[in-house]
Design an enzyme around this catalytic site. Structure first.
Site, mmCIF file in Angstrom:
data_model
loop_
_atom_site.group_PDB
_atom_site.id
_atom_site.type_symbol
_atom_site.label_atom_id
_atom_site.label_comp_id
_atom_site.label_asym_id
_atom_site.label_seq_id
_atom_site.Cartn_x
_atom_site.Cartn_y
_atom_site.Cartn_z
ATOM 1 N N GLN A 98 0.804 -1.309 0.024
ATOM 2 C CA GLN A 98 0.132 -0.140 -0.058
ATOM 3 C C GLN A 98 0.848 1.191 -0.106
ATOM 4 O O GLN A 98 1.550 1.455 1.000
ATOM 5 C CB GLN A 98 -1.051 0.292 1.233
ATOM 6 C CG GLN A 98 -2.142 1.018 0.893
ATOM 7 C CD GLN A 98 -2.994 1.407 2.109
ATOM 8 O OE1 GLN A 98 -2.132 1.613 3.286
ATOM 9 N NE2 GLN A 98 -4.293 1.551 2.028
ATOM 10 N N TYR A 179 -5.728 10.949 4.535
ATOM 11 C CA TYR A 179 -4.116 11.082 4.235
ATOM 12 C C TYR A 179 -4.330 11.853 3.067
ATOM 13 O O TYR A 179 -5.441 12.472 2.414
ATOM 14 C CB TYR A 179 -3.474 9.914 4.165
ATOM 15 C CG TYR A 179 -3.499 9.249 5.532
ATOM 16 C CD1 TYR A 179 -2.978 9.651 6.581
ATOM 17 C CD2 TYR A 179 -4.283 7.991 5.658
ATOM 18 C CE1 TYR A 179 -2.880 9.351 7.832
ATOM 19 C CE2 TYR A 179 -4.716 7.527 7.090
ATOM 20 C CZ TYR A 179 -3.816 8.223 8.127
ATOM 21 O OH TYR A 179 -3.891 7.808 9.654
ATOM 22 N N ARG A 226 -7.802 2.468 -2.748
ATOM 23 C CA ARG A 226 -8.773 2.224 -1.627
ATOM 24 C C ARG A 226 -9.110 4.049 -1.362
ATOM 25 O O ARG A 226 -8.409 4.807 -1.084
ATOM 26 C CB ARG A 226 -7.934 1.939 -0.550
ATOM 27 C CG ARG A 226 -8.418 1.501 0.765
ATOM 28 C CD ARG A 226 -7.757 0.880 1.768
ATOM 29 N NE ARG A 226 -8.615 0.035 2.629
ATOM 30 C CZ ARG A 226 -8.601 0.073 3.622
ATOM 31 N NH1 ARG A 226 -8.144 0.783 4.630
ATOM 32 N NH2 ARG A 226 -9.406 -0.851 4.663
ATOM 33 N N GLY A 317 -9.694 -6.920 8.618
ATOM 34 C CA GLY A 317 -8.494 -6.126 9.298
ATOM 35 C C GLY A 317 -8.120 -6.811 10.847
ATOM 36 O O GLY A 317 -7.633 -7.631 10.624
ATOM 37 N N ARG A 318 -9.187 -6.185 11.553
ATOM 38 C CA ARG A 318 -8.733 -6.835 13.057
ATOM 39 C C ARG A 318 -8.843 -8.378 13.050
ATOM 40 O O ARG A 318 -8.185 -8.924 13.663
ATOM 41 C CB ARG A 318 -9.806 -6.149 13.969
ATOM 42 C CG ARG A 318 -9.064 -4.725 14.288
ATOM 43 C CD ARG A 318 -9.799 -3.819 15.117
ATOM 44 N NE ARG A 318 -10.926 -3.446 14.029
ATOM 45 C CZ ARG A 318 -12.245 -2.885 14.387
ATOM 46 N NH1 ARG A 318 -12.571 -2.778 15.583
ATOM 47 N NH2 ARG A 318 -12.961 -2.520 13.446
HETATM 48 C C1 8OZ Z 1 -4.482 3.609 12.254
HETATM 49 C C2 8OZ Z 1 -3.255 4.141 12.952
HETATM 50 C C3 8OZ Z 1 -2.339 4.910 12.127
HETATM 51 C C4 8OZ Z 1 -2.505 5.033 10.590
HETATM 52 C C5 8OZ Z 1 -5.171 4.096 8.145
HETATM 53 C C6 8OZ Z 1 -2.885 4.251 7.783
HETATM 54 O O1 8OZ Z 1 -6.324 4.528 8.809
HETATM 55 C C7 8OZ Z 1 -4.085 4.196 8.772
HETATM 56 C C8 8OZ Z 1 -3.609 4.242 10.218
HETATM 57 C C9 8OZ Z 1 -4.617 3.717 10.965
HETATM 58 O O2 8OZ Z 1 -5.362 4.202 6.997
#
Ligand code: 8OZ
Length: 362
Positions: A98, A179, A226, A317-318
């Site tokens: 990723q 992000y 994504r 995920g988890r």
């Molecule tokens: C949780 C903590 C830090 C980064 C995301 C890359 O939410 C993350 C992330 C998740 O996509």
């Protein structure tokens, strides 16, 4: 209709099942962003996923936003990732890297020469990040200049090439969760007046130009994207998410990429609401390729999503974090290990490579 345990074709790859491992930030790389031996063990333990998507990995030093996340911009990082891909391939798995740039979700202490983070616009997030001393508010960002944007595209291309050199099967562009790419997509963080701001087709341009640079290196089927249309994580807002993301998906269609990966939860750790699922169902009708959903699915709900045509694959995920052999557990309807949030971010083997498989367990 598809079921979770049925193979699926992705370009030249045949994925053994439709149970993907979602990207999970674990903060166990070295200070130099090099993934270590434990990472090779961790990912290879999970090689029975149809596809592993790695934790978010910064494309450049300015793309870093948290302590001990891995990168893909130095030769040492490429070497570290090569050990990971070899271990996964030896165990019969498939793995995409990723590609990540955090944009404004960073802190001066994590950046070269204590630089300010970069963003579409100089708007600070009401959000926190993890630095050497613990949780801290993110720093005030500066707006990217035109040349800064072009340099960022070059960084994506180089990172994509590095991923290929490291032996990955493909790459996923992280355009979700607040992000940098998401900051361009959504109106709350993008106040630009150039060709990257304003109407939705302009806000999508940053993403499509990244896609084009990545496609200089990778075959289209080996690239995923994504997105998190309803996601508010990292202080994100959009005036009209349905319009923004309909145009995003329309624009992405023309590249015939391997898959689109939907984060269906508005907040990282919460389940999906009716509204989240309705947005995902709408985008599903627009997207012409493989559709992957993520957000709090268990085995039966994942199976139902495939049966009803809501998705073509489900990312866990988890559940994958805590169950290295998740596919066989779902197939058997076996009990699942509970994830331990205390060991999600940072630390060593405990809560990382230590979760038992069925075979060694009961
Ligand atoms: C949780 C903590 C830090 C980064 C995301 C890359 O939410 C993350 C992330 C998740 O996509």
């Amino acid at each position: 209709m598809a079921n979770l345990f049925e193979p699926v074709q992705l370009g030249s790859l045949v994925l053994a099942n439709r149970i993907f491992m979602a990207p999970l930030t674990r903060n166990r790389a070295g200070a130099d962003g090099v993934p270590g031996e434990l990472a090779a063990t961790y990912y290879s333990q999970r090689a029975s996923a149809g596809l592993i998507v790695t934790e978010a990995t910064q494309i450049s030093p300015m793309g870093k936003g948290y302590i001990n996340t891995p990168g893909i911009h130095s030769p040492e990082q490429v070497r570290g990732w090569r050990r990971v891909t070899e271990a996964v391939h030896q165990s019969g798995g498939r793995i995409f890297l990723q590609l990540w740039h955090v944009g404004r979700i960073s802190h001066t202490s994590l950046l070269p020469n204590n630089a300010q983070p970069v963003a579409p616009s100089a708007i600070r997030a009401n959000s926190q990040t993890l630095i050497a001393t613990g949780l801290a508010p993110v720093s005030e960002p500066v707006a990217l200049t035109a040349s800064g944007i072009n340099k960022t595209f070059d960084d994506y291309r180089r990172a994509a090439a590095n991923a290929k050199e490291a032996g990955f099967d493909g790459v996923e562009i992280h355009a979700a969760n607040g992000y940098l790419v998401d900051q361009f997509l959504k109106t709350g963080t993008n106040r630009r007046t150039d060709e990257y701001g304003g109407i939705a087709s302009n806000r999508v341009r940053f993403l499509t130009e990244i896609v084009e640079r990545v496609l200089e290196v990778w075959d289209r089927a080996h690239v995923g994207v994504r997105i998190s249309p309803t996601g508010g994580f990292n202080d994100m807002t959009d005036d009209n998410p349905r319009e923004t993301f309909s145009i995003t998906v329309d624009s992405l269609n023309s590249y015939e990429l391997g898959y689109l990966h939907l984060v269906e939860t508005a907040q990282n750790s919460k389940g999906s609401s009716e509204e989240d699922l309705a947005m995902s169902a709408h985008l599903r009708t627009l997207w012409k390729g493989l559709y992957v959903v993520n957000g709090g699915y268990d085995g039966p709900r994942g199976q139902e999503a495939l049966r009803t045509g809501h998705a073509d694959a489900v990312a866990y995920g988890r559940a994958f974090l805590a169950n290295p052999d998740l596919p066989v557990r779902l197939q058997l309807g076996a009990a699942l290990n509970e994830p331990d949030p205390e060991t999600f971010y940072g630390g060593g083997a405990a809560g990382y490579t230590s979760y038992p498989t069925l075979h060694f367990d009961r």
